[in-house]
Design a protein around this motif. Structure first.
Motif, PDB file in Angstrom:
ATOM      1  N   ASP A 149      -4.613   4.445   6.801  1.00 11.73           N
ATOM      2  CA  ASP A 149      -4.363   3.580   5.954  1.00 11.73           C
ATOM      3  C   ASP A 149      -5.035   2.197   6.701  1.00 11.73           C
ATOM      4  N   PHE A 150      -5.820   1.701   5.886  1.00 11.35           N
ATOM      5  CA  PHE A 150      -6.163   0.032   6.437  1.00 11.35           C
ATOM      6  C   PHE A 150      -6.195  -0.596   4.928  1.00 11.35           C
ATOM      7  N   ALA A 151      -5.516  -1.849   5.000  1.00 12.75           N
ATOM      8  CA  ALA A 151      -5.253  -2.744   3.968  1.00 12.75           C
ATOM      9  C   ALA A 151      -4.990  -1.763   2.673  1.00 12.75           C
ATOM     10  N   ASN A 152      -5.844  -2.067   1.498  1.00 12.24           N
ATOM     11  CA  ASN A 152      -5.324  -1.240   0.415  1.00 12.24           C
ATOM     12  C   ASN A 152      -6.320   0.035   0.488  1.00 12.24           C
ATOM     13  N   ALA A 187       0.344  12.342  -1.612  1.00 14.29           N
ATOM     14  CA  ALA A 187       1.216  11.386  -1.054  1.00 14.29           C
ATOM     15  C   ALA A 187       0.701  10.082  -0.808  1.00 14.29           C
ATOM     16  N   ASN A 188      -0.618   9.877  -0.993  1.00  9.75           N
ATOM     17  CA  ASN A 188      -1.155   8.443  -0.953  1.00  9.75           C
ATOM     18  C   ASN A 188      -0.617   7.511  -1.903  1.00  9.75           C
ATOM     19  N   ARG A 189      -0.586   6.292  -1.484  1.00 11.03           N
ATOM     20  CA  ARG A 189       0.044   5.031  -2.437  1.00 11.03           C
ATOM     21  C   ARG A 189      -1.181   3.983  -2.459  1.00 11.03           C
ATOM     22  N   GLN A 190      -2.121   3.981  -1.588  1.00 10.57           N
ATOM     23  CA  GLN A 190      -3.328   3.043  -1.649  1.00 10.57           C
ATOM     24  C   GLN A 190      -4.124   3.189  -2.841  1.00 10.57           C
ATOM     25  N   GLY A 284     -10.468  -6.300  -2.795  1.00  7.13           N
ATOM     26  CA  GLY A 284      -9.608  -5.522  -3.837  1.00  7.13           C
ATOM     27  C   GLY A 284     -10.091  -4.176  -4.200  1.00  7.13           C
ATOM     28  N   GLU A 285     -10.309  -3.815  -5.344  1.00  5.26           N
ATOM     29  CA  GLU A 285     -10.877  -2.694  -5.794  1.00  5.26           C
ATOM     30  C   GLU A 285     -12.296  -2.814  -6.097  1.00  5.26           C
ATOM     31  N   THR A 286     -13.062  -3.951  -5.475  1.00  5.70           N
ATOM     32  CA  THR A 286     -14.441  -3.941  -5.746  1.00  5.70           C
ATOM     33  C   THR A 286     -15.151  -3.603  -4.280  1.00  5.70           C
TER      34      THR A 286
END
Length: 310
Positions: A149-152, A187-190, A284-286
């Motif tokens: 994981d990295f950031a989001n 299992a991922n939450r990102q 963010g999500e962009t």
């Protein structure tokens, strides 16, 4: 004496790898704390194997790509989606231009899988404390398949060469690895998910030269299994699959899923398609990717195109 010398050399290489990893952990942790969560960039460059040093007449190979990456801004880390052998020499070139504490995440390519020394290097690297790793691979591929994981963002790193028993088998994504991937993604939450591998879902022509290599090849040979794999990625809203192998760059949707093929970073070592590296941006999500391509001398990389991956 000869045996003793080889043992000392092996011990030195292991110590050097450990020191490099510790330095990288410190750097990447500091960057995570300094940057706002969910806003970062990373580089993708691959298929530079054996095309590293400057050529006669001033033409550049991977050395030119590294310098261009430095000038464009190396982001938080680099992903090498396979065929980076010999790995020690590639890492040394990255050290020279981007620093010994610049971290790289590696993906097994066909040339690593075919070269025992390169696989030994990869396995040693995979046993280290890889920054942000959240999951090791399935039994038999604990050091060559992993997730971080990295950031989001969540990154699942696959090997096309794990058959469920050995991690250097004939290429074809195994059921064991797909089952591991399904558990990992569940299992991922990102909010953002990326899948990294060597071979594409579908090999496409280079975006500029039109050259098509490995036509009909894929990380999954059987079309029905491949369709189920793509459906799995869509089920878990994977933002994009990042790959290499073809030496041709393309960033397009394949079966409704973004596929980013980084082409080759050989500079003037392969004139069938321009040398390339990709720079991904996450805010963010962009998400978007800048495609940088070189001239025939393997340098003067310019931003060729930006693709929005939304």
């Amino acid at each position: 004496m000869k045996r003793f010398g080889l043992k000392r050399m092996a011990a030195f290489q292991c110590c050097a790898l450990a020191v490099l990893t510790l330095a990288a952990i410190a750097r990447i942790s500091a960057q995570t704390n300094a940057a706002s969560v969910g806003e970062f960039s990373f580089i993708v460059a691959g298929d530079m194997r054996n095309y590293l040093e400057p050529l006669p007449g001033g033409k550049h190979q991977f050395d030119g790509a590294c310098e261009a990456i430095r000038q464009a801004g190396p982001g938080e880390f680099m992903v090498l989606p396979g065929d980076f052998d010999p790995p020690g020499a590639v890492r040394a070139m990255i050290d020279q231009h981007l620093g010994t504490n610049y971290f790289c995440y590696y993906v097994v390519g066909d040339h690593e899988a075919q070269t025992p020394a390169s696989m030994d290097w990869f396995r040693r690297w995979g046993r280290t404390e890889i920054p942000h790793r959240v999951r090791r691979g399935p039994p038999g591929a604990e050091t060559t398949v992993y997730a971080f994981d990295f950031a989001n963002s969540h990154f699942a790193v696959l090997s096309d060469y794990f058959d469920g028993k050995t991690d250097a088998a004939k290429p074809d994504l195994s059921d064991a690895e797909i089952a591991w991937l399904k558990k990992d993604l569940a299992a991922n939450r990102q909010p953002l998910v990326w899948v990294l591998c060597h071979k594409p879902i579908e090999c496409l022509p280079d975006m500029d030269s039109g050259r098509l290599r490995h036509a009909g090849d894929s990380l999954i040979i059987d079309p029905a299994r491949r369709a189920r794999f793509v459906a799995l990625l869509k089920q878990f809203h994977v933002r994009g699959l990042i790959c290499g192998h073809t030496h041709g760059c393309s960033v397009e949707k394949v079966q409704g899923l973004w596929q980013a093929d980084s082409g080759h970073a050989r500079g003037a070592g392969d004139l069938g398609a321009p040398s390339t590296f990709l720079k991904f941006h996450v805010a963010g999500e962009t998400t978007s990717v800048d495609i940088y391509r070189a001239d025939a001398n393997g340098d003067h990389y310019q931003l060729r195109k930006t693709v929005e991956l939304n």
